[in-house]
Design a protein around this motif. Structure first.
Motif, short mmCIF file in Angstrom:
data_model
loop_
_atom_site.label_atom_id
_atom_site.label_comp_id
_atom_site.label_asym_id
_atom_site.label_seq_id
_atom_site.Cartn_x
_atom_site.Cartn_y
_atom_site.Cartn_z
N PRO A 197 0.80 -1.24 0.00
CA PRO A 197 0.00 0.00 0.00
C PRO A 197 0.83 1.29 0.00
N GLY A 200 5.52 3.16 -3.81
CA GLY A 200 6.55 4.01 -4.42
C GLY A 200 6.89 3.52 -5.82
N ASP A 258 -0.30 3.79 -4.04
CA ASP A 258 0.47 4.92 -3.51
C ASP A 258 -0.33 6.17 -3.84
N ALA A 263 5.40 8.57 -8.71
CA ALA A 263 6.02 7.30 -8.28
C ALA A 263 5.33 6.13 -8.99
N VAL A 287 -3.77 5.17 1.68
CA VAL A 287 -3.84 4.00 2.56
C VAL A 287 -5.12 4.02 3.40
C1 LIG Z 1 9.49 4.94 1.53
S1 LIG Z 1 8.48 5.25 0.17
C2 LIG Z 1 8.28 3.66 -0.56
C3 LIG Z 1 9.41 3.35 -1.50
C4 LIG Z 1 9.24 2.05 -2.24
N1 LIG Z 1 9.39 0.90 -1.39
C5 LIG Z 1 10.23 2.01 -3.40
O1 LIG Z 1 11.06 1.10 -3.46
O2 LIG Z 1 10.20 2.92 -4.22
C6 LIG Z 1 6.92 5.56 0.89
C7 LIG Z 1 5.80 5.81 -0.09
O3 LIG Z 1 4.60 6.05 0.65
C8 LIG Z 1 3.78 6.91 -0.12
N2 LIG Z 1 2.72 7.48 0.72
C9 LIG Z 1 2.81 8.51 1.63
N3 LIG Z 1 1.62 8.74 2.20
C10 LIG Z 1 0.74 7.84 1.68
C11 LIG Z 1 -0.64 7.57 1.88
N4 LIG Z 1 -1.37 8.29 2.72
N5 LIG Z 1 -1.20 6.56 1.20
C12 LIG Z 1 -0.48 5.82 0.32
N6 LIG Z 1 0.82 6.07 0.04
C13 LIG Z 1 1.44 7.04 0.74
C14 LIG Z 1 4.76 7.92 -0.68
O4 LIG Z 1 4.24 8.54 -1.85
C15 LIG Z 1 6.00 7.03 -0.98
O5 LIG Z 1 6.01 6.62 -2.32
#
Ligand SMILES: C[S@@+](CC[C@H](N)C(=O)[O-])C[C@H]1O[C@@H](n2cnc3c(N)ncnc32)[C@H](O)[C@@H]1O
Length: 370
Positions: A197, A200, A258, A263, A287
């Motif tokens: 969820p 990224g 996401d 992303a 999420v």
């Molecule tokens: C640490 S990054 C994930 C990176 C991913 N594992 C990758 O390899 O690219 C966290 C992600 O959470 C997303 N995010 C932040 N708030 C969110 C929300 N409320 N619902 C869903 N996604 C969210 C951000 O856009 C970001 O892409």
């Protein structure tokens, strides 16, 4: 060459996973240590490891390991290695390394001692006084830890996390080797629907897809040792064709979501480049509104950690939300990596298990709920 010792450095916390990967490859004399896994074998084993290891960083030939407190000990032991068995006259042999908790602590000084020792050895072996180093690259690595020096030759070139599918990265992409390790720890073997969820750029799901297909992660890239003089191109070609024949044709489903449209675009591009786009779907979803599309499945995710003050509050709110969402979906074992110490309290439940993992230099926990 037979009976070489190889070392696979890996992120702290993934040693056991890499050790199991070595077992599955039938490698010999596997030893799991802090930060690395050793095995013995020949060049074919080295090539196999380069093509198949998912969670290790690179495949190194360990040429020597010795107690070392002085430059003369370093010089003599490095000069004693039969470098001429590996490096031809024209070979380029740059040196890099590190020194930690040791009397020899100046990396540039150690670097030039190691270089000088190799040059002296090769001068004697080839009756030359000068090396132009115009040929293939034989990257020498040294590591001095607690006054013990290890001397290696790198067979991989670019790190094994470079699978070749990441065209572009978003802000905080997970390293492919770590994502693969997380999927392995979650025991996903291609049966359940996997959700991320906070997907990224999609690394976790792309790695999961490659695992489900039994696709060798290094299939479509090249390795440093392939351009060595001793390289047997037929052997590499036959290992690659064997790996292609091992790809399963099976149906499976992975769903990433996401809130960052950019992303998601990157994720789709990466999945296409990795050749797994038909199995992975990416969609825009907060999420807060997350809902599974199947009766059961696994959630594997890497939410924001919130490194700055304001962001910490946002990250904490997200952990609370994720906890609420997952309470409504008890059939979904959930695996979360985060550096936030208080995640279980915010999530509202103690994990069934937890495990220390390093996301690069960031000390994290892998919280497992099942
Ligand atoms: C640490 S990054 C994930 C990176 C991913 N594992 C990758 O390899 O690219 C966290 C992600 O959470 C997303 N995010 C932040 N708030 C969110 C929300 N409320 N619902 C869903 N996604 C969210 C951000 O856009 C970001 O892409």
């Amino acid at each position: 060459m037979k009976n070489l010792t190889f070392a696979i450095p890996c992120l702290f916390g993934l040693e056991g996973i890499v050790g199991n990967e070595c077992k599955r490859l039938n490698l010999a004399n596997i030893k799991v240590e802090n930060g690395r896994v050793l095995f013995t074998g020949d060049f074919e084993d080295m090539a196999k490891a380069n093509l198949w290891i998912r969670s290790g960083e690179r495949i190194l030939i360990r040429l020597a390991e010795f107690p070392c407190k002085s430059f003369s000990e370093l010089f003599d032991n490095v000069k004693a290695i039969r470098w001429e068995n590996f490096i031809p006259k024209e070979g380029a042999f740059p040196v890099k390394g590190y020194a930690l908790h040791s009397q020899l602590h100046s990396v540039p000084d150690c670097q030039s001692i190691v270089k000088k020792a190799v040059v002296e050895r090769l001068k004697d072996a080839y009756h030359l006084s000068w090396f132009a180093e115009t040929g293939a690259k034989y990257q020498i690595q040294f590591g001095i830890l607690n006054d013990v020096a290890s001397i290696y030759l790198d067979t991989s070139g670019p790190g094994l996390h470079k699978r070749g599918y990441r065209a572009r990265a978003n802000d905080a992409p997970l390293r492919e080797t770590l994502a693969a390790g997380m999927v392995d720890i979650a025991r996903y073997r291609g049966r359940e629907v996997v959700y991320d969820p906070f997907c990224g750029s999609g690394t976790i799901l792309i790695e999961a897809a490659m695992i489900a297909q039994n696709r060798a992660p290094g299939l479509y890239r090249r390795f440093a040792a392939e351009s060595w003089e001793s390289s047997d191109s037929n052997m590499w070609a036959s290992l690659r064709s064997e790996a292609k024949n091992k790809i399963f044709k099976r149906d499976f489903r992975l769903i990433g979501s996401d809130i960052d449209e950019n992303a998601l675009k990157i994720a789709m591009g990466n999945a296409a480049k990795a050749g797994v786009a038909e199995y992975v779907r990416f969609k825009n979803c907060d999420v807060l509104k997350w809902q599974p599309e199947s009766e059961s499945g696994i959630v594997i995710t890497n939410p924001p950690y919130g490194e700055r003050l304001l962001d910490v509050q946002k990250a904490e709110a997200l952990y609370r939300t994720l906890g609420q969402v997952m309470r409504r979906n008890p059939n979904f074992p959930t695996y979360i990596i985060s550096s936030h110490q208080e995640l279980p309290r915010l999530y509202g439940r103690n994990p069934t298990k937890r495990r220390k993992l390093y996301n690069g230099m960031i000390k994290c926990e892998y919280y497992m709920y099942y």
